[in-house]
Motif scaffolding. Structure first.
Motif, PDB file in Angstrom:
ATOM      1  N   GLY A  57     -23.584  34.300-114.067  1.00  0.00           N
ATOM      2  CA  GLY A  57     -24.693  33.292-114.109  1.00  0.00           C
ATOM      3  C   GLY A  57     -24.743  32.545-115.514  1.00  0.00           C
ATOM      4  N   HIS A  58     -25.244  31.565-115.599  1.00  0.00           N
ATOM      5  CA  HIS A  58     -25.331  30.762-116.953  1.00  0.00           C
ATOM      6  C   HIS A  58     -26.790  30.140-116.841  1.00  0.00           C
ATOM      7  N   SER A  59     -27.239  29.410-117.917  1.00  0.00           N
ATOM      8  CA  SER A  59     -28.437  28.734-118.180  1.00  0.00           C
ATOM      9  C   SER A  59     -27.758  27.215-118.765  1.00  0.00           C
ATOM     10  N   CYS A 107     -24.591  26.007-122.541  1.00  0.00           N
ATOM     11  CA  CYS A 107     -25.248  27.271-121.912  1.00  0.00           C
ATOM     12  C   CYS A 107     -26.133  27.731-122.895  1.00  0.00           C
ATOM     13  N   MET A 151     -27.597  30.417-122.783  1.00  0.00           N
ATOM     14  CA  MET A 151     -27.429  31.903-123.102  1.00  0.00           C
ATOM     15  C   MET A 151     -26.718  31.914-124.450  1.00  0.00           C
ATOM     16  N   HIS A 160     -23.146  33.024-125.291  1.00  0.00           N
ATOM     17  CA  HIS A 160     -22.233  32.165-124.474  1.00  0.00           C
ATOM     18  C   HIS A 160     -22.014  30.759-125.359  1.00  0.00           C
ATOM     19  N   LEU A 204     -19.195  27.722-125.144  1.00  0.00           N
ATOM     20  CA  LEU A 204     -19.547  27.059-123.898  1.00  0.00           C
ATOM     21  C   LEU A 204     -20.652  25.970-124.155  1.00  0.00           C
TER      22      LEU A 204
HETATM   23 CU   LIG Z   1     -23.379  30.996-120.249  1.00  0.00          CU
END
Ligand SMILES: [Cu+2]
Length: 477
Positions: free
Chosen positions: A400-402, A459, A461, A464, A469
């Motif tokens: 999962g990512h944000s 993202c 995170m 990441h 990302l």
């Molecule tokens: Cu992420």
């Protein structure tokens, strides 16, 4: 007799906490409330410092304005033209990004607005956002995780006439409480792990075992997830409902009753908790119900040690202990029925659609957007000024990512995994996207264009993002 106001630092430790307090010796568990800065000129100085987070050695930290961890809360009024002076007193470059704010890209504080050691960056912008809870934090490419982990960040409270006309709790630090949630790993010498993915020690506003005294009335908690990766599945220890009143970018139309609120890194929610039926002297807690989180939700991994392990992973834990004290003289006793009337962009207004894919080359490889790692010299997307766009973000099967985008607040219109959670039905700038999920949002790219300065999407995170990302888009006239 009128009940007196609750003092800012006043904490009554119930007996259940006394043994813990004794162990902690001189370490305060009182929730720290960041100092307030208001006006139209905000001076921020980011420097190294230290804080007594746990017993023993002081923890080395980064903070704005010498607060020890985190930074002051900036109170801004919608419509004001504000000026900020950010001085970098670190021994490395930084940037300061105004997360969620709608402003010219040049003032945004992304990786391009580097503040070199000893220099001051002075952006200016008009506050155009709705009343809500925003935040500022470093956004220096490849060192965001480190600088955030060490404590650099702060809240921005935007105020406007709509919010001001409502009977809502807004006595800062008394019934209106900012909460920055982020676990950290501390070494045997109490130093913060700056590449650690999940922390073992829960810090709330930089305080371990944080405890707050709150009056027996409606209280407003403005919650931010400032983790690297962990999500919080928040609830109240006794299982009661509470009401979401604001999402990332503004009030929701009506208070939304929920028992759980999932927050991924970068997201903010404002909630009202009704303590009016709680006895003075009673205790409860705001808790992460993270036990049983599916794989892909940050911190759902079962490991307690190792690269993706943490003592808090896949566990329920308190993020804030609350001791109920007597109500204040002007406490809020009723929930407003209507908060605002949002006009969200709709599918019929969409002038362009695009898809952005979160990709990877298998477990252990860095995540990328559309197969390309972040490159400051590459513009990944071009958006026309005034366009209303539907962006569909697709995710791989790994994790999962944000997802977060700068410049705009948007409306989530679909999630391939099923229904959009009720609490996501407001203005958003960040959302959780799960494995193999597709999420579509609609945003209007208005007011600010530049042929030179891009905005970011990435993202949230932090590891990441630092790993690549992240992408850039120009809004062009
Ligand atoms: Cu992420």
């Amino acid at each position: 007799m009128k009940a007196s106001g609750v003092g800012l630092g006043a904490v009554i430790l119930p007996s259940i906490l006394s043994s813990q307090a004794a162990d902690a010796a001189s370490v305060s568990t009182a929730l720290w409330i960041p100092p307030k800065l208001s006006g139209k000129v905000f001076n921020l100085k980011l420097s190294k410092g230290s804080k007594q987070i746990v017993p023993g050695a002081l923890t080395n930290t980064y903070s704005y304005n010498g607060t020890g961890f985190w930074g002051p809360t900036l109170f801004m009024n919608k419509g004001d033209n504000v000026a900020l002076n950010v001085t970098n007193n670190l021994t490395e470059s930084t940037t300061t990004h105004w997360h969620g704010m709608h402003l010219p890209a040049e003032m945004d504080g992304g990786p391009m607005q580097e503040i070199k050691v000893g220099k001051t960056w002075s952006p200016k912008f008009k506050v155009m956002n709705n009343a809500a809870t925003y935040w500022y934090h470093p956004h220096m490419h490849k060192t965001t995780q480190k600088q955030l982990a060490l404590g650099a960040g702060g809240f921005i409270f935007v105020q406007d006439s709509i919010e001001a006309a409502l009977a809502l709790p807004r006595t800062y630090g008394v019934d209106d409480i900012p909460l920055a949630l982020g676990s950290r790993t501390l070494s045997s010498s109490n130093q913060i792990g700056t590449t650690t993915i999940y922390g073992d020690t829960m810090l709330t506003n930089g305080v371990a075992n944080a405890t707050v005294s709150l009056p027996a009335q409606y209280v407003r908690l403005r919650i931010l997830n400032m983790e690297s990766e962990r999500v919080y599945n928040l609830g109240i220890s006794d299982g009661r409902s509470f009401h979401v009143i604001a999402t990332d970018g503004g009030l929701v139309n009506k208070p939304i009753a929920v028992k759980r609120l999932l927050m991924s890194p970068g997201e903010r929610y404002e909630i009202l908790v009704d303590l009016s039926n709680n006895k003075v002297g009673s205790a409860l807690s705001l808790k992460a119900f993270n036990k049983g989180l599916a794989f892909g939700y940050g911190g759902g991994e079962p490991a307690q040690a190792g690269q993706f392990g943490s003592l808090l992973n896949n566990n329920d834990f308190d993020v804030l202990k609350i001791n109920v004290v007597k109500p204040t003289s002007k406490g809020i006793a009723t929930l407003p029925t209507v908060l605002t009337k949002n006009a969200f962009p709709t599918q019929t207004q969409v002038t362009n659609s695009r898809t952005v894919a979160i990709t990877d080359k298998g477990p252990g490889t860095p995540f990328t957007f559309d197969g390309k790692s972040y490159d400051m010299g590459t513009i990944n997307q071009h958006v026309k000024l005034g366009a209303t766009e539907a962006w569909t973000i697709t995710n791989d099967e790994i994790f999962g990512h944000s997802f977060h985008i700068h410049d705009v607040q948007f409306k989530i219109v679909s999630r391939s995994s099923g229904a959009i959670p009720v609490y996501e039905q407001g203005w958003k700038d960040t959302f959780s996207i799960q494995r193999n999920e597709k999420v579509t949002f609609i945003a209007k790219f208005d007011d600010y264009s530049s042929s030179e300065w891009p905005f970011m999407y990435h993202c949230h995170m932090a590891n990441h993002e630092d790993g690549g990302l992240m992408g850039q888009f120009l809004v062009e006239a």
